[in-house]
Design an enzyme around this catalytic site. Structure first.
Site, PDB file in Angstrom:
ATOM      1  N   ASP A   1      -2.388  -2.019  10.412  1.00 48.19           N
ATOM      2  CA  ASP A   1      -2.391  -2.046   8.944  1.00 48.19           C
ATOM      3  C   ASP A   1      -2.800  -3.399   8.366  1.00 48.19           C
ATOM      4  O   ASP A   1      -2.718  -3.600   7.148  1.00 48.19           O
ATOM      5  CB  ASP A   1      -0.980  -1.721   8.410  1.00 48.19           C
ATOM      6  CG  ASP A   1      -0.659  -0.241   8.513  1.00 48.19           C
ATOM      7  OD1 ASP A   1      -1.561   0.549   8.834  1.00 48.19           O
ATOM      8  OD2 ASP A   1       0.509   0.113   8.268  1.00 48.19           O
TER       9      ASP A   1
ATOM     10  N   SER B   1       2.290  -6.626   7.361  1.00 49.95           N
ATOM     11  CA  SER B   1       0.832  -6.658   7.544  1.00 49.95           C
ATOM     12  C   SER B   1       0.167  -7.403   6.385  1.00 49.95           C
ATOM     13  O   SER B   1      -0.794  -8.159   6.594  1.00 49.95           O
ATOM     14  CB  SER B   1       0.285  -5.232   7.617  1.00 49.95           C
ATOM     15  OG  SER B   1       0.847  -4.551   8.701  1.00 49.95           O
ATOM     16  N   ALA B   2       0.675  -7.185   5.184  1.00 53.08           N
ATOM     17  CA  ALA B   2       0.128  -7.890   4.020  1.00 53.08           C
ATOM     18  C   ALA B   2       0.314  -9.402   4.194  1.00 53.08           C
ATOM     19  O   ALA B   2      -0.602 -10.190   3.911  1.00 53.08           O
ATOM     20  CB  ALA B   2       0.824  -7.422   2.741  1.00 53.08           C
TER      21      ALA B   2
ATOM     22  N   VAL C   1      10.972  -4.755   2.691  1.00 50.38           N
ATOM     23  CA  VAL C   1      10.926  -5.006   4.140  1.00 50.38           C
ATOM     24  C   VAL C   1      11.242  -3.704   4.889  1.00 50.38           C
ATOM     25  O   VAL C   1      12.185  -2.991   4.535  1.00 50.38           O
ATOM     26  CB  VAL C   1      11.945  -6.115   4.516  1.00 50.38           C
ATOM     27  CG1 VAL C   1      12.016  -6.278   6.037  1.00 50.38           C
ATOM     28  CG2 VAL C   1      11.569  -7.417   3.846  1.00 50.38           C
ATOM     29  N   ALA C   2      10.434  -3.422   5.916  1.00 52.24           N
ATOM     30  CA  ALA C   2      10.568  -2.168   6.693  1.00 52.24           C
ATOM     31  C   ALA C   2      10.607  -0.980   5.737  1.00 52.24           C
ATOM     32  O   ALA C   2      11.411  -0.059   5.892  1.00 52.24           O
ATOM     33  CB  ALA C   2      11.812  -2.200   7.589  1.00 52.24           C
TER      34      ALA C   2
ATOM     35  N   MET D   1       5.474   0.195   3.358  1.00 55.48           N
ATOM     36  CA  MET D   1       4.407  -0.277   2.464  1.00 55.48           C
ATOM     37  C   MET D   1       3.622  -1.423   3.089  1.00 55.48           C
ATOM     38  O   MET D   1       2.875  -2.126   2.410  1.00 55.48           O
ATOM     39  CB  MET D   1       4.987  -0.698   1.114  1.00 55.48           C
ATOM     40  CG  MET D   1       5.607   0.479   0.357  1.00 55.48           C
ATOM     41  SD  MET D   1       6.098   0.065  -1.312  1.00 55.48           S
ATOM     42  CE  MET D   1       4.500  -0.012  -2.144  1.00 55.48           C
ATOM     43  N   ALA D   2       3.813  -1.602   4.406  1.00 55.63           N
ATOM     44  CA  ALA D   2       3.043  -2.564   5.199  1.00 55.63           C
ATOM     45  C   ALA D   2       3.158  -4.009   4.683  1.00 55.63           C
ATOM     46  O   ALA D   2       2.172  -4.738   4.640  1.00 55.63           O
ATOM     47  CB  ALA D   2       1.572  -2.144   5.286  1.00 55.63           C
TER      48      ALA D   2
ATOM     49  N   LYS E   1       0.835  -1.215   0.000  1.00 52.95           N
ATOM     50  CA  LYS E   1       0.000   0.000   0.000  1.00 52.95           C
ATOM     51  C   LYS E   1       0.858   1.248   0.000  1.00 52.95           C
ATOM     52  O   LYS E   1       2.021   1.247   0.408  1.00 52.95           O
ATOM     53  CB  LYS E   1      -0.950   0.008   1.207  1.00 52.95           C
ATOM     54  CG  LYS E   1      -0.288   0.004   2.585  1.00 52.95           C
ATOM     55  CD  LYS E   1       0.143   1.339   3.106  1.00 52.95           C
ATOM     56  CE  LYS E   1       1.016   1.228   4.344  1.00 52.95           C
ATOM     57  NZ  LYS E   1       1.708   2.423   4.750  1.00 52.95           N
TER      58      LYS E   1
END
Ligand code: ATP
Length: 319
Positions: A150, A117-118, A109-110, A113-114, A23
């Site tokens: 998220d 969470s995805a 990663v980190a 862009m979550a 995202k």
């Protein structure tokens, strides 16, 4: 690792694969820190087709493997968000976790862009199917919000307004099949979300948050831009829409050079994605995005620049 196994019936069955979108926040308005440590947010999420793929299969133990760039920075134990999602779902269903989770990372990663969470959202969807639990969308949403602010959005995808900690979602009508074209400039190293929020607090000692009225005006503009597929109107709000950008740039001043390179190469908007350090650029067309990605990749201001489009679908099973 968890050495408890589920019922024998849950040990059988084929693998299930689910694809989850990253995202970008078109608006990220951050209110003052609450006593519980969280910041109230008003945000607009846009899912983009930069995906992580999750594969789950029966296994006597809980096991996580991660492939792709940055895999070595992702925990493989119970701290992995996908493992936490599997545990939570199994506990909800009343058995111990026994599943093999394979994660193919494309979401940085980190990276703001979550991606974690995805992965958690995709694991909820995949294990729900693997274990034939039949949980509904709202039930999965409820579990997702317990895993993190998220996690619920990638279940939905598309575009949505998020309030609370970002987890109270209202889907926004999309631009009727039309896609917006983005370029994401990936950073050689990640940036911790907690550190960015702390820096935000430090920089905002005097309190400079936008007024509620300004946020509502920006929200209306974004809704209209999305509905009308008006890339210029979208760019105008997104360019100045991220309250965390100042903190991210304070911690990573080098990102100013990335944003400048994208603007000079013709991006309609240049912004830090969420808490960063990924930088997001809005382009006029697919061709403009491809050209922008090429220029950014060669600029020496990022690790790699990838084109993507949004709104993208939420977590989707791959057959
Ligand atoms: P946020 O959702 O807070 O914006 P982010 O997109 O910046 O986070 P993520 O890629 O989600 O960053 O990862 C944040 C941290 O979470 C990583 O540093 C990593 O240690 C941890 N983590 C746990 N599980 C995962 C996962 N499946 N994928 C990526 N990171 C994970």
């Amino acid at each position: 690792m968890n050495d408890a196994s589920g019922p024998a019936a849950l040990q059988a069955g084929p693998a299930v694969r689910v694809r989850a979108p990253g995202k970008v926040n078109l608006l990220l308005s951050v209110g003052p820190r609450r006593p519980d440590g969280y910041h109230p947010l008003t945000t607009v999420f846009l899912a983009v087709d930069l995906y992580d793929d999750i594969e789950v299969r029966p296994n006597p133990l809980l096991r996580v493997t991660v492939h792709g760039h940055g895999a070595d920075e992702v925990p493989l134990d119970g701290g992995n968000l996908a493992a936490r999602a599997a545990r939570l779902l199994a506990a909800h269903a009343g058995f111990d976790t026994s599943v093999d989770i394979r994660i193919r990372k494309r979401i940085p990663v980190a990276g703001g862009m979550a991606g974690g969470s995805a992965d958690a959202a995709a694991t909820l969807v995949a294990c729900n199917e693997l274990w034939s639990l039949g949980l509904t969308g709202p039930e999965l949403h409820d579990l997702a919000t317990r895993l993190g602010s998220d996690v619920a959005f990638p279940l939905l995808g598309g575009a949505a307004v998020g309030t609370g900690r970002g987890e109270l979602l209202v889907p926004l009508p999309g631009p009727d099949g039309t896609q917006f074209h983005w370029v994401f400039a990936l950073s050689p190293r990640g940036l911790g979300t907690v550190a960015v929020f702390s820096e935000h607090d430090r920089l905002h000692i005097g309190g400079e948050a936008r007024s509620e009225r300004e946020v509502l005006t920006d929200l209306d503009r974004l809704k209209d831009a999305l509905l009308g597929c008006d890339v210029h109107a979208l760019a105008a709000v997104a360019e100045r829409g991220n309250d965390l950008q100042r903190a991210a740039l304070s911690l990573r001043p080098d990102l100013r050079g990335t944003l400048r390179a994208g603007r000079e190469a013709g991006a309609l908007a240049a912004l830090v994605s969420g808490s960063g350090p990924t930088c997001a650029f809005l382009a006029e067309s697919a061709e403009a995005a491809a050209e922008l990605a090429e220029i950014l990749s060669a600029s020496g201001t990022c690790r790699q620049a990838l084109v993507a489009t949004g709104p993208a679908a939420g977590c989707t099973a791959l057959r």
